[in-house]
Design an enzyme around this catalytic site. Structure first.
Site, PDB file in Angstrom:
ATOM      1  N   SER A   1      -2.840   7.441  19.504  1.00 33.10           N
ATOM      2  CA  SER A   1      -3.308   6.354  20.379  1.00 33.10           C
ATOM      3  C   SER A   1      -4.573   5.758  19.766  1.00 33.10           C
ATOM      4  O   SER A   1      -5.316   6.443  19.057  1.00 33.10           O
ATOM      5  CB  SER A   1      -3.567   6.870  21.794  1.00 33.10           C
ATOM      6  N   ARG A   2      -4.811   4.489  20.045  1.00 36.24           N
ATOM      7  CA  ARG A   2      -5.855   3.761  19.306  1.00 36.24           C
ATOM      8  C   ARG A   2      -6.664   2.839  20.200  1.00 36.24           C
ATOM      9  O   ARG A   2      -6.223   2.448  21.273  1.00 36.24           O
ATOM     10  CB  ARG A   2      -5.191   2.899  18.215  1.00 36.24           C
TER      11      ARG A   2
ATOM     12  N   HIS B   1      -8.129   1.794   0.443  1.00 34.74           N
ATOM     13  CA  HIS B   1      -8.126   2.366   1.797  1.00 34.74           C
ATOM     14  C   HIS B   1      -9.438   3.131   1.992  1.00 34.74           C
ATOM     15  O   HIS B   1      -9.443   4.357   1.999  1.00 34.74           O
ATOM     16  CB  HIS B   1      -6.906   3.287   1.946  1.00 34.74           C
TER      17      HIS B   1
ATOM     18  N   ASP C   1     -23.038  16.412  10.518  1.00 31.47           N
ATOM     19  CA  ASP C   1     -23.540  17.293   9.464  1.00 31.47           C
ATOM     20  C   ASP C   1     -23.015  16.909   8.080  1.00 31.47           C
ATOM     21  O   ASP C   1     -23.532  17.398   7.064  1.00 31.47           O
ATOM     22  CB  ASP C   1     -23.221  18.757   9.797  1.00 31.47           C
ATOM     23  N   ASN C   2     -22.011  16.037   8.034  1.00 34.15           N
ATOM     24  CA  ASN C   2     -21.552  15.556   6.726  1.00 34.15           C
ATOM     25  C   ASN C   2     -22.660  14.782   6.011  1.00 34.15           C
ATOM     26  O   ASN C   2     -22.611  14.572   4.806  1.00 34.15           O
ATOM     27  CB  ASN C   2     -20.298  14.680   6.884  1.00 34.15           C
TER      28      ASN C   2
ATOM     29  N   CYS D   1      -8.015  10.993   8.709  1.00 37.49           N
ATOM     30  CA  CYS D   1      -8.747  12.057   8.023  1.00 37.49           C
ATOM     31  C   CYS D   1     -10.246  11.796   7.993  1.00 37.49           C
ATOM     32  O   CYS D   1     -10.955  12.341   7.141  1.00 37.49           O
ATOM     33  CB  CYS D   1      -8.206  12.250   6.611  1.00 37.49           C
ATOM     34  N   GLY D   2     -10.734  10.941   8.894  1.00 37.32           N
ATOM     35  CA  GLY D   2     -12.180  10.883   9.089  1.00 37.32           C
ATOM     36  C   GLY D   2     -12.935   9.673   8.576  1.00 37.32           C
ATOM     37  O   GLY D   2     -14.161   9.721   8.512  1.00 37.32           O
ATOM     38  N   LYS D   3     -12.261   8.561   8.236  1.00 40.61           N
ATOM     39  CA  LYS D   3     -12.997   7.385   7.750  1.00 40.61           C
ATOM     40  C   LYS D   3     -13.880   6.778   8.847  1.00 40.61           C
ATOM     41  O   LYS D   3     -15.065   6.544   8.632  1.00 40.61           O
ATOM     42  CB  LYS D   3     -12.039   6.321   7.196  1.00 40.61           C
TER      43      LYS D   3
ATOM     44  N   ASP E   1     -12.091   1.139   7.289  1.00 41.22           N
ATOM     45  CA  ASP E   1     -10.711   1.410   6.861  1.00 41.22           C
ATOM     46  C   ASP E   1     -10.346   0.798   5.508  1.00 41.22           C
ATOM     47  O   ASP E   1      -9.576   1.392   4.774  1.00 41.22           O
ATOM     48  CB  ASP E   1      -9.741   0.903   7.933  1.00 41.22           C
TER      49      ASP E   1
ATOM     50  N   LYS F   1      -2.696  -3.298   6.904  1.00 44.34           N
ATOM     51  CA  LYS F   1      -2.135  -2.529   5.799  1.00 44.34           C
ATOM     52  C   LYS F   1      -1.207  -3.381   4.925  1.00 44.34           C
ATOM     53  O   LYS F   1      -1.200  -3.251   3.700  1.00 44.34           O
ATOM     54  CB  LYS F   1      -1.401  -1.294   6.330  1.00 44.34           C
TER      55      LYS F   1
ATOM     56  N   SER G   1      -4.981   8.438   6.217  1.00 41.74           N
ATOM     57  CA  SER G   1      -4.979   8.066   7.630  1.00 41.74           C
ATOM     58  C   SER G   1      -5.307   9.270   8.510  1.00 41.74           C
ATOM     59  O   SER G   1      -4.791  10.366   8.288  1.00 41.74           O
ATOM     60  CB  SER G   1      -3.614   7.513   8.018  1.00 41.74           C
TER      61      SER G   1
ATOM     62  N   ARG H   1       2.957   4.022  12.081  1.00 45.00           N
ATOM     63  CA  ARG H   1       3.549   3.353  10.929  1.00 45.00           C
ATOM     64  C   ARG H   1       4.834   4.071  10.540  1.00 45.00           C
ATOM     65  O   ARG H   1       4.973   5.271  10.746  1.00 45.00           O
ATOM     66  CB  ARG H   1       2.582   3.375   9.729  1.00 45.00           C
TER      67      ARG H   1
ATOM     68  N   TYR I   1       3.871  -2.030  16.922  1.00 42.53           N
ATOM     69  CA  TYR I   1       2.768  -1.086  16.785  1.00 42.53           C
ATOM     70  C   TYR I   1       1.872  -1.301  15.573  1.00 42.53           C
ATOM     71  O   TYR I   1       2.343  -1.326  14.432  1.00 42.53           O
ATOM     72  CB  TYR I   1       3.280   0.367  16.738  1.00 42.53           C
ATOM     73  N   GLY I   2       0.589  -1.368  15.813  1.00 39.19           N
ATOM     74  CA  GLY I   2      -0.476  -1.232  14.822  1.00 39.19           C
ATOM     75  C   GLY I   2      -0.152  -1.711  13.418  1.00 39.19           C
ATOM     76  O   GLY I   2       0.178  -2.869  13.185  1.00 39.19           O
TER      77      GLY I   2
HETATM   78  P1  GTP Z   1      -7.136   5.855  10.206  1.00 37.18           P
HETATM   79  O1  GTP Z   1      -7.659   4.886  11.202  1.00 37.18           O
HETATM   80  O2  GTP Z   1      -5.766   6.361  10.558  1.00 37.18           O
HETATM   81  O3  GTP Z   1      -7.158   5.337   8.809  1.00 37.18           O
HETATM   82  O4  GTP Z   1      -8.026   7.214  10.338  1.00 37.18           O
HETATM   83  P2  GTP Z   1      -9.518   7.600   9.883  1.00 37.18           P
HETATM   84  O5  GTP Z   1      -9.503   8.060   8.467  1.00 37.18           O
HETATM   85  O6  GTP Z   1     -10.479   6.531  10.249  1.00 37.18           O
HETATM   86  O7  GTP Z   1      -9.804   8.930  10.763  1.00 37.18           O
HETATM   87  P3  GTP Z   1     -10.803   9.162  11.996  1.00 37.18           P
HETATM   88  O8  GTP Z   1     -12.246   9.011  11.624  1.00 37.18           O
HETATM   89  O9  GTP Z   1     -10.328   8.364  13.142  1.00 37.18           O
HETATM   90  O10 GTP Z   1     -10.575  10.726  12.275  1.00 37.18           O
HETATM   91  C1  GTP Z   1      -9.295  11.264  12.569  1.00 37.18           C
HETATM   92  C2  GTP Z   1      -9.424  12.617  13.205  1.00 37.18           C
HETATM   93  O11 GTP Z   1     -10.176  13.499  12.376  1.00 37.18           O
HETATM   94  C3  GTP Z   1     -10.147  12.571  14.555  1.00 37.18           C
HETATM   95  O12 GTP Z   1      -9.450  13.372  15.467  1.00 37.18           O
HETATM   96  C4  GTP Z   1     -11.506  13.154  14.248  1.00 37.18           C
HETATM   97  O13 GTP Z   1     -12.064  13.793  15.359  1.00 37.18           O
HETATM   98  C5  GTP Z   1     -11.239  14.114  13.099  1.00 37.18           C
HETATM   99  N1  GTP Z   1     -12.426  14.240  12.201  1.00 37.18           N
HETATM  100  C6  GTP Z   1     -13.142  13.223  11.648  1.00 37.18           C
HETATM  101  N2  GTP Z   1     -14.171  13.693  10.898  1.00 37.18           N
HETATM  102  C7  GTP Z   1     -14.117  15.042  10.978  1.00 37.18           C
HETATM  103  C8  GTP Z   1     -14.916  16.107  10.409  1.00 37.18           C
HETATM  104  O14 GTP Z   1     -15.896  15.890   9.691  1.00 37.18           O
HETATM  105  N3  GTP Z   1     -14.526  17.382  10.709  1.00 37.18           N
HETATM  106  C9  GTP Z   1     -13.452  17.655  11.500  1.00 37.18           C
HETATM  107  N4  GTP Z   1     -13.159  18.920  11.744  1.00 37.18           N
HETATM  108  N5  GTP Z   1     -12.678  16.680  12.063  1.00 37.18           N
HETATM  109  C10 GTP Z   1     -13.006  15.396  11.803  1.00 37.18           C
HETATM  110  C1  SPV Z   2      -3.755   4.116   9.210  1.00 31.62           C
HETATM  111  O1  SPV Z   2      -2.688   4.648   9.552  1.00 31.62           O
HETATM  112  O2  SPV Z   2      -4.298   4.366   8.101  1.00 31.62           O
HETATM  113  C2  SPV Z   2      -4.445   3.207  10.138  1.00 31.62           C
HETATM  114  C3  SPV Z   2      -3.738   2.803  11.348  1.00 31.62           C
HETATM  115  O3  SPV Z   2      -5.544   2.773   9.868  1.00 31.62           O
HETATM  116  S1  SPV Z   2      -2.554   1.576  11.056  1.00 31.62           S
HETATM  117  O4  SPV Z   2      -3.163   0.274  11.318  1.00 31.62           O
HETATM  118  O5  SPV Z   2      -1.454   1.799  12.023  1.00 31.62           O
HETATM  119  O6  SPV Z   2      -2.095   1.631   9.702  1.00 31.62           O
HETATM  120 MN    MN Z   3      -6.296   3.631   7.846  1.00 30.01          MN
END
Ligand code: GTP
Ligand code: SPV
Ligand code: MN
Length: 596
Positions: free
Chosen positions: A369-370, A227, A498-499, A251-253, A278, A207, A249, A70, A198-199
């Site tokens: 990459s996605r 979000h 473990d979360n 950060c683990g969703k 998301d 978004k 983004s 983005r 892109y995305g």
């Molecule tokens: P968007 O699709 O961009 O909105 O991202 P998202 O918030 O869905 O993040 P996603 O779950 O894809 O995680 C992003 C990165 O964080 C990945 O590389 C994961 O491996 C890492 N990650 C996710 N959960 C954890 C966690 O509990 N601990 C750690 N250390 N890393 C994590």
């Molecule tokens: C984000 O960046 O929060 C995503 C990927 O979920 S995108 O669709 O590119 O916004």
């Molecule tokens: Mn997102």
């Protein structure tokens, strides 16, 4: 396809006059039409068909190297008054934005096919759902939208002659980053995106619509577009409680949404159900509780780091009918990315299409990459994920990526304080957006790049939503941080499955079943109340995770928090007069408590 909606027809006619495509194709949603488009994209090289035995129905795509995330700096909220976009958004006057992008898109579809995609965010015809039309000259976009949303004739039928439709126009143009613009017009229910493929820049339902336009609609109509992932937690008695969580983004969703509880919990009969990964649209139900629905139909998930251990459910979701973007392409027509396994393949092509040697030190897959996978593929998809009324929320969780300061988990004192906690969220930037990675910035409610109106008004809307029902019916608000680092840069908490241990505490708090320590920032768990049974985590060589480490990451570090107060004041000052007085008071109160 015959469309009877005048507003839609006029939109298409105007787009044709502007971009001058060779031909217009309406997406009817049929498998035959989509299959023909897949074949066409493979013939032109836009996509590559992957190994039908190993990855049935899967395709591979590369974007241009200048177009991998983005682009927040080129994303604009175009309201007639600047104050309504607010100081956290880029703003352009609508007339100016239309003129600028029309100039760029003029004749840009000459010799190309224009696709018209009627799509529904939310189950077609449900009380939560909203209809959009995306016009695009990219087959990749059509095929992604067909996974991420509900598309086709049935959507036009549900729309009928209604005016309530969001119009999105996407033109690839030349993928020129100097002419790339992502324009939202909340007052017109319109979106224009040019010079990207892109995305989040081009899948306009995601978004641009489901967050930027929808957050504005929710503000006007009394609901919220967030979000957030949504998940259900089932206990051994078969009762399911739902929570929504907002993390920035990457950060683990997706990971939290598909979490598999540790072995001990599984044996007892606990499990997690994914509703969304998301975006959440949140409304009040007739019973006075907040209900959330996932407006999407697929996952556009981060590939790197996804593996059999970290997120088996996400991996399983990508084993059929999935599109992979910017990962490593193997000779046998399968894919790879960093963190998939410990054996980087050789004799393969990287995300740029160049021969790649894992020993080179360069990454094979792009960090952003996605995969685009149908939600229905997910082994733990909730039976309620398409419930037209959504699912009732017990808790809302905010969280960011913070090496320091933010403790593992804490609970807000009440709804207003919870809104304050969301408003002061900060997180390190990631590869999901172009620009520097790892810089801490304020990202309230993980909505900084996605709020379609003034951030101060958005905070006020959150406060107002909390006034519409009895306090005991509101979801309880928490904050988590899975990303604390020790001085050597190791994660201090195991994270991932473990979360669940923290989710258990959160639900116990919601049910009033467990005590907590009151601190200056909110309620913190007593370390003994977090179940560490069976937890086996090595923080670093010779340092096994134990209860003292837990105590450590649950500590409120007063000096860090006091040092942060200045940054928060600065951030509030930037937003200015629209910051609700309630939040200024929450900040003063927190400062006073910290100084005590
Ligand atoms: P968007 O699709 O961009 O909105 O991202 P998202 O918030 O869905 O993040 P996603 O779950 O894809 O995680 C992003 C990165 O964080 C990945 O590389 C994961 O491996 C890492 N990650 C996710 N959960 C954890 C966690 O509990 N601990 C750690 N250390 N890393 C994590
Ligand atoms: C984000 O960046 O929060 C995503 C990927 O979920 S995108 O669709 O590119 O916004
Ligand atoms: Mn997102």
């Amino acid at each position: 396809m015959l469309c009877k909606n005048e507003k839609v027809n006029k939109f298409v006619e105007e787009a044709v006059l502007l971009t001058k495509p060779q031909k217009v194709v309406w997406i009817d949603g049929s498998e035959e039409q989509l299959e023909a488009l897949r074949a066409e994209a493979c013939a032109s090289g836009e996509m590559i068909k992957l190994n039908e035995q190993k990855l049935p129905g899967c395709y591979y795509h590369r974007t241009k190297a200048n177009d991998v995330a983005r682009v927040e700096a080129r994303t604009f909220i175009c309201t007639s008054e600047k104050i309504n976009a607010g100081p956290t958004n880029n703003w352009m006057k609508p007339d100016e934005a239309y003129a600028l992008t029309r100039g760029i898109m003029e004749g840009s579809m000459k010799g190309r096919v224009m696709y018209v995609i009627p799509f529904s965010m939310g189950v077609v015809g449900s009380p939560f759902s909203k209809v959009g039309i995306e016009i695009t000259d990219s087959i990749y976009v059509v095929l992604n939208m067909a996974i991420m949303t509900r598309v086709g004739e049935k959507v036009l039928e549900a729309l009928g002659d209604s005016n309530d439709v969001v119009r999105g126009l996407h033109a690839k143009c030349d993928i020129d980053e100097e002419k790339r613009y992502i324009m939202q017009f909340p007052e017109d229910n319109a979106i224009i995106s040019c010079n990207s493929g892109y995305g989040g820049n081009v899948l306009l339902g995601k978004k641009c619509f489901a967050l930027r336009i929808a957050s504005y609609q929710g503000w006007k109509e009394g609901w919220m577009a967030e979000h957030m992932l949504i998940l259900g937690i089932e206990n051994p008695k078969g009762e399911v409680k739902y929570v929504a969580a907002a993390f920035p983004s990457a950060c683990g969703k997706t990971n939290l949404a598909m979490l598999i509880p540790p072995e001990g919990y599984l044996r007892k009969g606990y499990r997690v159900w994914t509703v969304g990964d998301d975006i959440a649209w949140i409304k009040y139900g007739a019973d006075g509780r907040m209900y959330a629905q996932n407006p999407e139909a697929g996952f556009f998930g981060v590939a790197p780091g996804t593996n059999e251990k970290s997120n088996p459910n996400a991996l399983a979701s990508t084993r059929k009918n999935t599109i992979f973007t910017n990962v490593v392409l193997k000779k046998d027509g399968t894919v790879w990315w960093e963190g998939l396994d410990k054996n980087p393949p050789t004799g393969v092509e990287n995300w740029k299409g160049e021969p790649w040697d894992p020993a080179s030190g360069e990454k094979g897959a792009h960090a952003n990459s996605r995969f685009t996978a149908p939600a229905a593929n997910c082994p733990c998809i909730s039976p309620e994920w398409e419930n037209p009324d959504g699912v009732p929320l017990s808790a809302i969780i905010f969280g960011g990526r913070r090496a320091k300061t933010a403790p593992l988990v804490y609970q807000s004192r009440d709804w207003d304080h919870g809104v304050f906690v969301g408003s002061i969220m900060a997180s390190e930037t990631t590869a999901a957006a172009s620009g520097a990675v790892g810089v801490v910035r304020r990202d309230p409610m993980a909505m900084l790049p996605f709020c379609g109106y003034n951030m101060g008004d958005y905070f006020q809307h959150w406060l107002d939503m909390g006034k519409k029902t009895a306090a005991d019916k509101l979801p309880k608000i928490f904050n988590v941080n899975w990303f604390r680092l020790d001085d050597e840069g190791n994660f201090m908490w195991p994270g991932f499955g473990d979360n669940f241990r923290i989710l258990e505490w959160i639900l116990a708090r919601c049910a009033g079943e467990v005590d907590a320590d009151e601190t200056a920032i909110g309620y913190i768990p007593k370390a003994e109340d977090i179940n560490l049974e069976g937890l086996d985590y090595q923080i670093s060589e010779g340092h096994k995770f134990g209860i003292d480490d837990l105590r450590n990451i649950l500590t409120v570090e007063t000096e860090h928090w006091l040092a942060d107060i200045g940054n928060i004041r600065e951030f509030y000052a930037k937003i200015g007069d629209t910051i609700p007085t309630e939040l200024r008071k929450e900040l003063d109160d927190m400062e006073a408590r910290l100084k005590k």
